[in-house]
Design a protein around this motif. Structure first.
Motif, mmCIF file in Angstrom:
data_model
loop_
_atom_site.group_PDB
_atom_site.id
_atom_site.type_symbol
_atom_site.label_atom_id
_atom_site.label_comp_id
_atom_site.label_asym_id
_atom_site.label_seq_id
_atom_site.Cartn_x
_atom_site.Cartn_y
_atom_site.Cartn_z
ATOM 1 N N ARG A 50 0.820 -1.214 0.000
ATOM 2 C CA ARG A 50 0.000 0.000 0.000
ATOM 3 C C ARG A 50 0.853 1.263 0.000
ATOM 4 N NH1 ARG A 50 -2.636 0.487 5.051
ATOM 5 N NH2 ARG A 50 -0.598 -0.147 5.794
ATOM 6 N N SER A 51 2.182 1.129 -0.070
ATOM 7 C CA SER A 51 3.061 2.249 0.245
ATOM 8 C C SER A 51 3.370 3.166 -0.925
ATOM 9 C CB SER A 51 4.376 1.719 0.821
ATOM 10 O OG SER A 51 5.089 0.986 -0.167
ATOM 11 N N ASP A 52 2.980 2.833 -2.133
ATOM 12 C CA ASP A 52 3.298 3.668 -3.285
ATOM 13 C C ASP A 52 2.495 4.966 -3.239
ATOM 14 O OD1 ASP A 52 4.063 4.735 -5.652
ATOM 15 O OD2 ASP A 52 3.026 3.272 -6.915
ATOM 16 N N THR A 53 3.185 6.094 -3.151
ATOM 17 C CA THR A 53 2.499 7.381 -3.076
ATOM 18 C C THR A 53 2.099 7.908 -4.437
ATOM 19 O OG1 THR A 53 4.541 8.672 -3.274
ATOM 20 C CG2 THR A 53 3.900 7.947 -1.065
ATOM 21 N N GLY A 54 2.629 7.322 -5.489
ATOM 22 C CA GLY A 54 2.380 7.880 -6.811
ATOM 23 C C GLY A 54 3.189 9.134 -7.079
ATOM 24 N N ASN A 55 4.070 9.495 -6.169
ATOM 25 C CA ASN A 55 4.901 10.680 -6.308
ATOM 26 C C ASN A 55 6.339 10.268 -6.038
ATOM 27 O OD1 ASN A 55 6.306 13.143 -5.966
ATOM 28 N ND2 ASN A 55 4.452 14.179 -5.255
ATOM 29 N N PRO A 56 7.110 9.912 -7.063
ATOM 30 C CA PRO A 56 8.445 9.355 -6.840
ATOM 31 C C PRO A 56 9.431 10.346 -6.244
ATOM 32 C CG PRO A 56 8.073 9.754 -9.173
ATOM 33 C CD PRO A 56 6.765 9.978 -8.496
ATOM 34 N N VAL A 57 9.172 11.645 -6.350
ATOM 35 C CA VAL A 57 10.086 12.642 -5.786
ATOM 36 C C VAL A 57 9.806 12.850 -4.308
ATOM 37 C CG1 VAL A 57 10.825 15.054 -5.892
ATOM 38 C CG2 VAL A 57 10.443 13.766 -8.004
ATOM 39 N N PHE A 58 8.526 12.943 -3.935
ATOM 40 C CA PHE A 58 8.137 13.169 -2.534
ATOM 41 C C PHE A 58 7.491 11.904 -1.957
ATOM 42 C CE2 PHE A 58 8.193 17.447 -4.398
ATOM 43 C CZ PHE A 58 8.976 18.121 -3.472
ATOM 44 N N ARG A 59 8.135 10.779 -2.165
ATOM 45 C CA ARG A 59 7.537 9.494 -1.807
ATOM 46 C C ARG A 59 7.431 9.290 -0.290
ATOM 47 N NH1 ARG A 59 11.985 5.474 -4.314
ATOM 48 N NH2 ARG A 59 11.572 6.878 -6.065
ATOM 49 N N HIS A 60 8.147 10.088 0.511
ATOM 50 C CA HIS A 60 8.103 9.925 1.955
ATOM 51 C C HIS A 60 7.167 10.918 2.634
ATOM 52 C CE1 HIS A 60 12.023 8.205 0.661
ATOM 53 N NE2 HIS A 60 11.584 7.213 1.420
ATOM 54 N N GLY A 61 6.430 11.672 1.837
ATOM 55 C CA GLY A 61 5.410 12.536 2.389
ATOM 56 C C GLY A 61 5.943 13.843 2.944
ATOM 57 N N VAL A 62 5.116 14.492 3.745
ATOM 58 C CA VAL A 62 5.442 15.778 4.355
ATOM 59 C C VAL A 62 5.095 15.689 5.835
ATOM 60 C CG1 VAL A 62 5.027 17.057 2.219
ATOM 61 C CG2 VAL A 62 3.164 16.774 3.880
ATOM 62 N N ALA A 63 5.650 16.621 6.615
ATOM 63 C CA ALA A 63 5.387 16.615 8.052
ATOM 64 C C ALA A 63 5.603 18.004 8.614
ATOM 65 C CB ALA A 63 6.298 15.608 8.762
ATOM 66 N N SER A 64 5.017 18.233 9.790
ATOM 67 C CA SER A 64 5.263 19.464 10.534
ATOM 68 C C SER A 64 5.336 19.128 12.009
ATOM 69 C CB SER A 64 4.161 20.501 10.272
ATOM 70 O OG SER A 64 2.925 20.071 10.844
ATOM 71 N N GLY A 147 8.499 25.056 -14.190
ATOM 72 C CA GLY A 147 7.794 24.908 -15.447
ATOM 73 C C GLY A 147 7.157 23.550 -15.573
ATOM 74 N N ALA A 148 7.302 22.942 -16.742
ATOM 75 C CA ALA A 148 6.700 21.642 -16.988
ATOM 76 C C ALA A 148 7.356 20.539 -16.173
ATOM 77 C CB ALA A 148 6.791 21.306 -18.477
ATOM 78 N N ALA A 149 8.584 20.797 -15.682
ATOM 79 C CA ALA A 149 9.311 19.791 -14.909
ATOM 80 C C ALA A 149 9.023 19.881 -13.415
ATOM 81 C CB ALA A 149 10.812 19.938 -15.161
ATOM 82 N N ALA A 150 8.185 20.826 -13.001
ATOM 83 C CA ALA A 150 7.919 21.010 -11.580
ATOM 84 C C ALA A 150 7.186 19.799 -11.002
ATOM 85 C CB ALA A 150 7.103 22.277 -11.357
ATOM 86 N N VAL A 151 7.595 19.403 -9.811
ATOM 87 C CA VAL A 151 6.927 18.322 -9.070
ATOM 88 C C VAL A 151 6.496 18.886 -7.733
ATOM 89 C CG1 VAL A 151 7.118 16.012 -8.086
ATOM 90 C CG2 VAL A 151 8.341 16.582 -10.207
ATOM 91 N N VAL A 152 5.219 18.721 -7.394
ATOM 92 C CA VAL A 152 4.657 19.272 -6.165
ATOM 93 C C VAL A 152 4.392 18.137 -5.183
ATOM 94 C CG1 VAL A 152 2.786 20.649 -5.169
ATOM 95 C CG2 VAL A 152 3.603 21.131 -7.484
ATOM 96 N N SER A 153 4.705 18.389 -3.942
ATOM 97 C CA SER A 153 4.507 17.388 -2.892
ATOM 98 C C SER A 153 3.029 17.251 -2.535
ATOM 99 C CB SER A 153 5.266 17.811 -1.633
ATOM 100 O OG SER A 153 4.588 18.876 -0.970
ATOM 101 N N PRO A 154 2.673 16.212 -1.783
ATOM 102 C CA PRO A 154 1.350 16.215 -1.146
ATOM 103 C C PRO A 154 1.202 17.455 -0.268
ATOM 104 C CG PRO A 154 2.432 14.086 -0.901
ATOM 105 C CD PRO A 154 3.452 15.018 -1.451
#
Length: 564
Positions: A50-64, A147-154
């Motif tokens: 179940r661990s695939d985030t679908g976001n290979p750059v930010f695959r470990h998520g975000v936190a605060s 630009g087109a190469a931008a990757v945004v985190s969750p």
């Protein structure tokens, strides 16, 4: 802790003997000051289907974490190229832009900036944002490329603390402890992530475990990485990363700010200032180097601000309603005594270290807040066990870190450092600090306790504080060891514990779950929850019991309903 519910552990009298369990954390220098140690081999960080985030750059998520009235600490990790795996030391430096806004659509961005993810920091990034409004919910995100190469985190959601001295009608915190990846799924995190009434989540230690696969528990529900016991900086980084492959853990971090302290398993079982029960210098090298590895990885991967000397003891304030004093009970403590050893009463032995205890008592005395919350990794209430039936004595002893003979002492907890406990409780009594609540985890059980000044004569002598202890998210407890349904044979042991400890109002030896702590001017209430199964990723949660303490009146009373 003296490893919770581990049937293979040795007692504290033999702390250098190798056992099948290990680690939890402490530290002596800030993460930034630690040398870059040789990482272990690179490995992929995810076996959970179940661990695939679908976001290979930010695959470990975000936190605060660590909310302030005007700020919050933001965290993420980037994988800029496929080979930049956690612990690998590979991959280019990568600029990462962060934004924080007052709406989820980011039409009202209040602050932004750029930080650089480097291999030296395992491509983790932290932004300590200031200039925000107090008691405000914010949304945040990270971006790489353009630009087109931008990757945004969750997108993450967080909240700042109330203004210093501000009148606060109420606060609400999730409370968790002891999350062993191999022991089961983190459904407790999922249920807390779904709530929108929490100001933060307190994690009271054993955020991760350091064992090799199949060491604890012996029959894993799912396997973690790396498969071996973690020792190197690369190992600790990889284990943190693998925990973040869990979708429920990522959801918790994305939903709420997390306020964390470490216990022992973030480094090694029964850690103390000069070693650990599960660290053998002859085969595993220098303890201080291992602890430095664990500490550096912890501060890279956790949304925690390092405090003095790279430790985690620190204080957070929530208006005039509460001060939260967070303790580090691993970095400065003396080595654990053997159970039954009179050394536990030696006035020169310490669990806190003198400087930390002085910091705590000074802060308690100077605080003008209504409530004093003390976040600890191990229980402060004393424990005795009376006549527990022999067939239940072994699992109880294992959970509480006692020899199987059942000596009434857990020397890894405050019971092993009675002089420090006496100093602190006498300070509370002398200062009439009667609205003090200790919060703990560690022993994989729910407890609701009065904290007595003198346990032997309680209730004829006073209670000076209240203690709420939460069970484990997944780590073994009594029914797991015995292989029986929960709330069956353990009820006999729970009754015996209460009979021998009049300050204990309730103990649940079996449930896995979490707590929700609610504070108002008049009361502090802990609602205890249990998940239906640690082996079911879709487990449900149910309310077990609730206990509260009235301001100025230490001790607990049962209430029928959880807070709404």
């Amino acid at each position: 802790m003296t490893e919770n519910c581990d049937p293979h552990r040795t007692g504290p009298a033999s702390p250098t003997r190798r056992t099948v369990v290990t680690a939890a954390g402490a530290a002596a220098a800030t993460a930034a000051a630690l040398p870059l140690l040789t990482p272990g081999p690179a490995r992929a960080a995810g076996q959970d289907p179940r661990s695939d985030t679908g976001n290979p750059v930010f695959r470990h998520g975000v936190a605060s974490g660590d909310p302030l009235p005007d700020g919050i600490l933001l965290w993420t990790r980037v994988t800029p190229v496929p080979e930049a795996l956690p612990g690998s030391g590979a991959g280019p430096d990568t600029p990462v832009r962060w934004e924080i806004a007052e709406d989820e659509a980011f039409t009202a961005v209040r602050a932004s900036g750029t930080v650089t993810a480097t291999a030296a920091a395992d491509h983790t990034v932290r932004a300590d944002v200031r200039g925000l409004r107090p008691a405000t919910t914010y949304w945040y995100r990270f971006t790489t490329g353009g630009g087109a190469a931008a990757v945004v985190s969750p997108t993450g959601r967080t909240r700042t603390a109330p203004a210093d001295g501000a009148a606060v009608p109420g606060l609400r915190f999730g409370v968790v402890s002891c999350s062993n990846y191999e022991a089961g799924y983190f459904a407790a995190y999922r249920h807390l992530a779904a709530r929108r009434d929490l100001d933060a989540v307190l994690h009271l230690g054993d955020y991760l475990y350091e064992y090799g696969t199949g060491q604890y528990p012996a029959r894993p529900v799912r396997a973690h990485l790396p498969a071996h016991e973690i020792l190197t900086l690369g190992d600790y980084r990889m284990r943190h990363a693998h925990y973040r492959s869990d979708p429920d853990l990522r959801a918790l971090h994305a939903a709420h700010p997390v306020i964390a302290v470490w216990d022992d398993h973030e480094s090694a079982n029964d850690a103390w200032s000069g070693g650990a029960e599960n660290h053998d210098p002859a085969t595993e090298g220098d303890w201080q180097r291992r602890r430095a590895n664990a500490t550096r990885a912890y501060f890279e991967w956790m949304p925690v601000r390092p405090a003095a000397e790279g430790t985690v003891f620190r204080r957070l304030r929530f208006g005039s309603l509460a001060d939260l004093h967070l303790l580090d009970l691993r970095s400065f403590r003396d080595r654990q005594a053997a159970a039954g050893d009179a050394a536990v009463d030696d006035p020169d032995r310490t669990i806190t270290g003198r400087a930390q205890l002085d910091w705590l008592t000074a802060g308690l005395g100077a605080s003008g807040a209504r409530w004093q919350l003390i976040g600890t990794s191990v229980m402060i209430s004393p424990m005795a066990f009376g006549s527990v039936p022999s067939y239940l004595l072994r699992p109880i002893a294992e959970c509480l870190g006692l020899p199987s003979g059942g000596l009434a002492l857990n020397t890894d907890q405050w019971d092993g450092y009675t002089a420090d406990r006496r100093r602190l409780l006498r300070h509370l009594h002398a200062g009439s600090l009667t609205s003090t609540v200790f919060l703990a985890g560690d022993i994989h059980m729910h407890w609701a306790n009065a904290v007595p000044l003198e346990a032997a004569t309680y209730p004829h002598s006073p209670a000076v504080a209240t203690e709420f202890v939460v069970s484990s998210v997944t780590s073994d407890n009594v029914d797991d060891i015995l292989g029986v349904p929960p709330q069956t044979v353990s009820l006999v042991a729970a009754a015996a514990i209460r009979a021998a400890n009049r300050h204990v109002s309730w103990v649940d030896l079996d449930s896995h779950g979490y707590g929700v702590l609610d504070l108002t001017e008049r009361h502090t209430q802990m609602d205890y929850y249990a998940v239906s199964s640690r082996t079911d990723p879709g487990a449900t949660a149910r309310h077990l019991r609730s206990y509260r303490t009235a301001a100025g009146r230490p001790g607990v009373e049962r209430v029928s309903d959880p807070v709404r």
